[in-house]
Write an enzyme that holds these catalytic residues in place. Structure first.
Site, PDB file in Angstrom:
ATOM      1  N   SER A 231       0.811  -1.212   0.000  1.00 35.72           N
ATOM      2  CA  SER A 231       0.000   0.000   0.000  1.00 35.72           C
ATOM      3  C   SER A 231       0.852   1.272   0.000  1.00 35.72           C
ATOM      4  O   SER A 231       1.655   1.458  -0.901  1.00 35.72           O
ATOM      5  CB  SER A 231      -0.947  -0.058   1.195  1.00 35.72           C
ATOM      6  OG  SER A 231      -2.031   0.745   0.933  1.00 35.72           O
ATOM      7  N   HIS A 372      -8.213  -5.255   0.714  1.00 32.03           N
ATOM      8  CA  HIS A 372      -6.893  -4.634   0.774  1.00 32.03           C
ATOM      9  C   HIS A 372      -6.033  -5.239   1.894  1.00 32.03           C
ATOM     10  O   HIS A 372      -6.481  -5.358   3.026  1.00 32.03           O
ATOM     11  CB  HIS A 372      -7.138  -3.143   1.041  1.00 32.03           C
ATOM     12  CG  HIS A 372      -5.934  -2.289   0.932  1.00 32.03           C
ATOM     13  ND1 HIS A 372      -5.297  -2.056  -0.260  1.00 32.03           N
ATOM     14  CD2 HIS A 372      -5.244  -1.596   1.873  1.00 32.03           C
ATOM     15  CE1 HIS A 372      -4.276  -1.248  -0.045  1.00 32.03           C
ATOM     16  NE2 HIS A 372      -4.221  -0.956   1.237  1.00 32.03           N
TER      17      HIS A 372
HETATM   18  C1  GTR Z   1      -5.268   4.706   1.986  1.00 33.28           C
HETATM   19  C2  GTR Z   1      -4.700   5.497   0.853  1.00 33.28           C
HETATM   20  C3  GTR Z   1      -4.110   4.584  -0.156  1.00 33.28           C
HETATM   21  C4  GTR Z   1      -3.284   3.481   0.448  1.00 33.28           C
HETATM   22  C5  GTR Z   1      -3.761   3.024   1.801  1.00 33.28           C
HETATM   23  C6  GTR Z   1      -2.779   2.284   2.679  1.00 33.28           C
HETATM   24  O1  GTR Z   1      -5.911   5.469   2.928  1.00 33.28           O
HETATM   25  O2  GTR Z   1      -5.731   6.265   0.309  1.00 33.28           O
HETATM   26  O3  GTR Z   1      -3.399   5.318  -1.117  1.00 33.28           O
HETATM   27  O4  GTR Z   1      -1.951   3.807   0.459  1.00 33.28           O
HETATM   28  O5  GTR Z   1      -4.181   4.052   2.578  1.00 33.28           O
HETATM   29  O6  GTR Z   1      -1.617   2.667   2.797  1.00 33.28           O
HETATM   30  O7  GTR Z   1      -3.216   1.301   3.283  1.00 33.28           O
END
Ligand code: GTR
Length: 394
Positions: A231, A372
Site C-alpha cells: 500500500s 486490501h
Molecule cells: C489509503 C490510501 C491509499 C493506500 C492506503 C494504505 O488510505 O488512500 O493510497 O496507500 O491508505 O496505505 O493502506
C-alpha cells in the site's frame, strides 16, 4: 500522437473485452467505481523522448529515456531527494536473537546513524535469516508492514524490515518539521521546495540507505536483494526500486494511486483525493495536477517501466476498488514495450486474469480474493516469482 491513441484504444479494447467488472460497494457514492464511466484518455508514450524521437533500442532507453522519466517523476510527483548517501553514515549491530520466530530464524538489529553520530538522525533495521542457512541468502527488504515471516524464512529467504516513520512520520501534523527533511533542509527553510521530496520520497531514500547496509552483510546475497511494500509503503517500494537499480526485483502489493496504477482512469482513489488526504506524501508540484491529471507528463506504466529489465510483480485484490485493480493491470501491461527492448516478454497476456490465477514473465501480476492487505497467498506468489527468477526450482 494519433497513432499512439489508436494503438491504445485497440489495446484497451482488447483488454476490455475480457474485463472483470468489480462490484461497486454502496458506501462510496462519490467515487468512480463504474468501469463504463472511465473517460477516454491518452497516455504519454513510454518510448518517445521529450524531443519527439522514438526509442528503438535498450541503449537509448538506458542512456536517454530512463533518466528523462526519472526526472519527470522526481519533479512532478515524488520530489527530489536533497541528499544521497551521507559520507558520514555508519551502522552498529545492537542485538542478536538466534531463536527468532519459534527458532526458525536468526534475527539481528542494526542501527543506521545517517550522519555518523548517535544523537543525529537514525533508523533501526531488523534482519532475520533462516536458521542454519549454509550460504548467503536472498532477502526481501520490506519498508513498514510485514507478516508471514515464518513462511518467508521456510522458503529460504531472509527479511529486512524498518519502520519508515522513524525518518518521516506518517501524519500531516508537522510532517516537515518532524522528519529528516527538516534536518537536511537549508537552515531557514520552513517547508519543502516545490520539487523537493515528500514522505514517499523519504521512505524510498531510507530503503536505499538500508540497502547500503545489506550489501555489506556477509549473511546476505547482495545480488539478490528484493524490495516489497504494501500500500503506501508499496508506493515507496516502487519509487525506491525505480531509482535504485541495486534492488534486483520489486514487489508492489496493492500500492494503488501513486504506486502502480494508471491515474488518468480516475477510478477509485484519484490524484486529487490522495493529495487532499495525504498532502505530505508527494511533492508540492504534484498538487498542481489535481484538476488536470491529463497534463501529467507521466503515468504509472512509466514507473513500472523504470524497473526494466529487472523483474517486477504487481498484486491487487478483488475487493480493493479504491486501489483500482484494472488500473494496476494496465500499468503492468503498458510497461511491456520497455521489457521488449531487452528481449524480455513482460506480462505476456492481454487480458486481466481471473482471481488467483497469477500471470506474467518478467512482469508478474495477480488479483487475489478479498480486500486490501498482504496475506499468505500474496507471499506465496511473490516467493514463487522470486524462485523462478533466481533459478530456484519450485
Ligand atoms: C489509503 C490510501 C491509499 C493506500 C492506503 C494504505 O488510505 O488512500 O493510497 O496507500 O491508505 O496505505 O493502506
Amino acid at each position: 500522437m494519433k497513432q499512439l491513441a489508436a494503438a491504445l484504444t485497440f489495446l484497451f479494447g482488447a483488454i476490455d473485452l475480457f474485463a472483470q467488472q468489480p462490484k461497486p460497494p454502496a458506501d462510496h457514492p462519490q467515487v468512480l467505481y463504474d468501469e463504463s464511466k472511465v473517460l477516454p484518455f491518452t497516455l504519454p508514450d513510454v518510448l518517445v523522448l521529450l524531443n519527439g524521437n522514438k526509442v528503438k533500442d535498450a541503449k537509448t532507453w538506458k542512456e536517454k529515456r530512463r533518466p528523462e522519466i526519472l526526472k519527470l517523476f522526481e519533479e512532478n510527483v515524488y520530489g527530489r531527494a536533497v541528499v544521497g548517501k551521507p559520507k558520514e553514515m555508519i551502522w552498529e549491530l545492537v542485538s542478536v536473537d538466534s531463536n527468532a520466530f519459534d527458532g526458525t530464524g536468526v534475527a539481528k538489529k542494526v542501527i543506521i546513524y545517517f550522519m555518523g553520530k548517535k544523537d543525529g538522525p537514525k533508523m533501526g533495521l531488523d534482519i532475520t535469516v533462516p536458521k542454519n542457512s549454509l550460504k548467503p541468502v536472498p532477502i526481501f527488504l520490506v519498508p513498514g508492514w510485514v507478516n508471514n515471516e515464518k513462511l518467508v524464512l521456510k522458503r529460504g529467504y531472509g527479511l529486512a524490515n524498518f519502520d519508515p516513520c522513524e525518518v518521516q512520520p506518517d501524519k500531516q501534523d508537522s510532517a516537515f518539521e518532524n522528519s529528516i527533511r527538516k534536518y537536511f533542509a537549508k537552515p531557514d527553510q520552513k517547508e519543502p521546495g516545490l520539487d523537493e521530496w515528500g514522505a514517499i520520497g523519504v521512505w524510498a531514500w531510507a530503503a536505499s540507505r538500508a540497502m547500503d547496509y545489506l550489501v555489506t552483510d556477509h549473511g546476505i546475497d547482495s545480488n539478490k536483494v528484493c524490495i516489497m511494500g504494501l500500500s503506501r509503503f508499496g508506493k515507496a517500494a516502487m519509487w525506491a526500486g525505480a531509482q535504485d537499480e541495486r534492488f534486483v526485483m520489486v514487489f508492489s502489493c496493492e500500492s494503488g494511486c501513486g504506486g502502480a496504477v494508471i491515474v488518468r482512469r480516475g477510478f477509485g482513489e484519484t490524484v486529487r483525493a490522495i493529495n487532499n488526504t495525504f498532502p505530505y506524501w508527494f511533492c508540492e508540484n504534484f498538487k498542481s495536477y489535481n484538476e488536470r491529471v491529463n497534463d501529467l507528463p507521466v503515468d504509472w506504466h512509466m514507473l513500472v517501466a523504470l524497473i526494466a529489465p529487472r523483474p517486477v510483480y504487481i498484486s491487487t485484490a478483488e475487493e480493493d476498488y479504491w486501489g483500482d485493480q484494472r488500473g494496476s493491470f494496465l500499468a503492468a501491461k503498458l510497461a511491456e514495450p520497455v521489457y521488449n527492448l531487452f528481449n524480455e516478454k513482460g506480462l505476456g497476456v492481454n487480458k486481466m486474469p481471473p482471481v488467483e490465477k497469477p500471470v506474467g514473465d518478467f512482469i508478474g501480476f495477480h488479483l487475489r480474493k478479498g480486500t486490501h492487505g498482504l496475506n499468505e497467498y500474496d507471499w506465496e506468489q511473490f516467493l514463487n516469482f522470486a524462485d523462478r527468477h533466481f533459478g530456484k526450482l519450485k
